[in-house]
Design an enzyme around this catalytic site. Structure first.
Site, PDB file in Angstrom:
ATOM      1  N   ARG A   1       2.436  13.000   0.417  1.00 44.79           N
ATOM      2  CA  ARG A   1       1.615  12.640  -0.757  1.00 44.79           C
ATOM      3  C   ARG A   1       0.156  13.034  -0.503  1.00 44.79           C
ATOM      4  NH1 ARG A   1       3.248   6.565  -1.236  1.00 44.79           N
ATOM      5  NH2 ARG A   1       1.868   6.419  -3.046  1.00 44.79           N
TER       6      ARG A   1
ATOM      7  N   ARG B   1       8.404  -0.108  -2.660  1.00 47.07           N
ATOM      8  CA  ARG B   1       8.363   1.319  -2.995  1.00 47.07           C
ATOM      9  C   ARG B   1       8.757   2.142  -1.782  1.00 47.07           C
ATOM     10  NH1 ARG B   1       2.820   2.891  -5.996  1.00 47.07           N
ATOM     11  NH2 ARG B   1       3.505   4.927  -5.247  1.00 47.07           N
TER      12      ARG B   1
ATOM     13  N   ARG C   1      -3.795  14.723 -12.003  1.00 46.19           N
ATOM     14  CA  ARG C   1      -3.575  14.982 -10.585  1.00 46.19           C
ATOM     15  C   ARG C   1      -3.530  16.463 -10.295  1.00 46.19           C
ATOM     16  NH1 ARG C   1      -0.849   9.766  -9.213  1.00 46.19           N
ATOM     17  NH2 ARG C   1      -0.264   9.720  -7.023  1.00 46.19           N
TER      18      ARG C   1
ATOM     19  N   LYS D   1      -6.936   2.241  -6.615  1.00 46.57           N
ATOM     20  CA  LYS D   1      -7.137   2.526  -8.041  1.00 46.57           C
ATOM     21  C   LYS D   1      -6.508   1.446  -8.915  1.00 46.57           C
ATOM     22  CE  LYS D   1      -5.184   6.672  -7.910  1.00 46.57           C
ATOM     23  NZ  LYS D   1      -4.817   6.882  -6.495  1.00 46.57           N
TER      24      LYS D   1
ATOM     25  N   ARG E   1       1.445  -2.162   2.053  1.00 52.58           N
ATOM     26  CA  ARG E   1       1.924  -2.359   0.678  1.00 52.58           C
ATOM     27  C   ARG E   1       3.435  -2.152   0.604  1.00 52.58           C
ATOM     28  NH1 ARG E   1      -0.734   1.203  -4.071  1.00 52.58           N
ATOM     29  NH2 ARG E   1       0.771   2.780  -3.452  1.00 52.58           N
TER      30      ARG E   1
END
Ligand code: AMP
Length: 368
Positions: free
Chosen positions: A324, A312, A267, A192, A306
């Site tokens: 998640r 992160r 969300r 996204k 990532r």
């Protein structure tokens, strides 16, 4: 709503309202000129419909002629006025009444008056169907006008936007707030953020990533950041009331945006409903929700990759990532149905090269 070139226009005055105004002007002028034979001089191109209807409503003998000047280029007056079609002949001692479609800044009018002062016209009057008192420089008295209008760009009934719209029987007003508002939907790692960056540039939109805003707040140690951190660290969703308020503030802080890309929001179904209510209160709406689809294995791989560079913590731990995905399944998946019911949901294959996926997204948007 109609579209001319790249702009949207909404109805402003009906054909009947315009006709009423024109008839009324013809009556007023006729009362003043019943003993004379005036020459009406229409200012092309915009006044052709007005002149035609006006003359049909004018009950006494009269003559008609046209001049042509050019000043508008697109939406703003350039201030450059050229004479393209000159004055009528034999106006010595006659009563000339200019018929303008619209007077706004008065620049065109200035040029017209200048043209006539070089002649030995007997009497010179100005009549305009529309008149923007807010912007008119007031240099000359407007002898007759049909309707005072606010300073909004209008088209129709002879008036154009880049030459289109002259044929409309009604008057339309520029819809200043036509925006594209997109929701980018998809599981963590769907791409996204990457795609939002392309769409942001291409359509001049403001990109709001709720995840990014939270991370920014955490980095800066704000109260909001402190509150969000405990949830984010575990991969849980931050409570709705906190997230919704934050999102609304982001939109309010960007009043000049041509539209928004909502990334990572809504969300939950409650967030989707809150977004609709909020946008509606601002005369805005979600135009499309576009989902980037990819399976969990691909997503898991992408997120762990990532995590190596992003720093992160929620991207570095398989259990957190799984949580998640679970949050998505239980809380976010219903958002799909919410938009499907509104016929605003579009699904795009999120696997492939970045360019290919951008193209798939662009196609959905262009077809809207
Ligand atoms: P993201 O960067 O979109 O993957 O979001 C990272 C984290 O921020 C999520 O796991 C949530 O903890 C939090 N977050 C982001 N957007 C929302 C949202 N719309 N509602 C609740 N929590 C969110």
């Amino acid at each position: 709503m109609i579209k001319l070139h790249d702009k949207y226009f909404k109805p402003y005055l009906s054909a009947a309202q315009i006709q009423g105004t024109v008839q009324d002007m013809a009556k007023r002028i006729a009362a003043d000129y019943q003993d004379k034979v005036p020459i009406f001089v229409g200012v092309l191109n915009g006044s052709f419909m007005f002149v035609s209807d006006f003359l049909k409503a004018y009950p006494h003998p009269c003559e008609v002629s046209f001049v042509k000047l050019s000043s508008y280029q697109g939406l703003t007056s350039t201030g450059i006025v050229e004479t393209l079609l000159d004055l009528p002949e034999n106006i010595e001692g006659r009563s000339v009444i200019i018929l303008e479609d619209i007077i706004d800044t008065g620049r065109t009018l200035q040029q017209l008056v200048h043209l006539f002062t070089k002649t030995n016209v007997g009497e010179f009057k100005i009549a305009s169907l529309f008149y923007k008192s807010e912007v008119y420089n007031g240099e000359y008295a407007i002898d007759y006008f049909g309707k005072e209008i606010p300073d909004h760009f209008i088209v129709g009934y002879g008036l154009d936007y880049k030459e289109q719209g002259r044929n409309l029987k009604e008057i339309y007003q520029l819809n200043e707030k036509h925006m594209i508002n997109l929701v980018l939907f998809g599981k963590p790692g769907a791409g996204k953020g990457t795609q939002a960056e392309f769409l942001r540039k291409k359509y001049n939109l403001k990109h709001i990533s709720t995840g990014d805003v939270f991370r920014y707040n955490i980095k800066n140690g704000t109260d909001l950041g402190k509150l969000a951190k405990s949830y984010m660290d575990k991969g849980d969703l931050v409570p709705d009331e906190v997230t919704i308020k934050m999102l609304e503030d982001e939109v309010d802080n960007n009043p000049d945006a041509d539209g928004f890309i909502f990334d990572g929001f809504p969300r939950t179904a409650a967030q989707a409903q809150a977004l609709d209510n909020f946008l509606e209160s601002k005369d805005m709406q979600v135009d499309a929700t576009i989902a980037l689809e990819a399976n969990d294995e691909v997503l898991m791989e992408r997120l762990l990759e990532r995590g190596k560079v992003s720093g992160r913590s929620d991207d570095q731990d398989v259990e957190k990532i799984k949580n998640r995905f679970e949050e998505y399944q239980t809380k976010t998946a219903p958002v799909r149905e919410y938009y499907e019911e509104q016929n605003k949901f579009y699904s795009v294959d999120g696997i492939g090269s970045i360019e290919d996926i951008t193209q798939r997204l662009t196609k959905v948007i262009e077809d809207l």
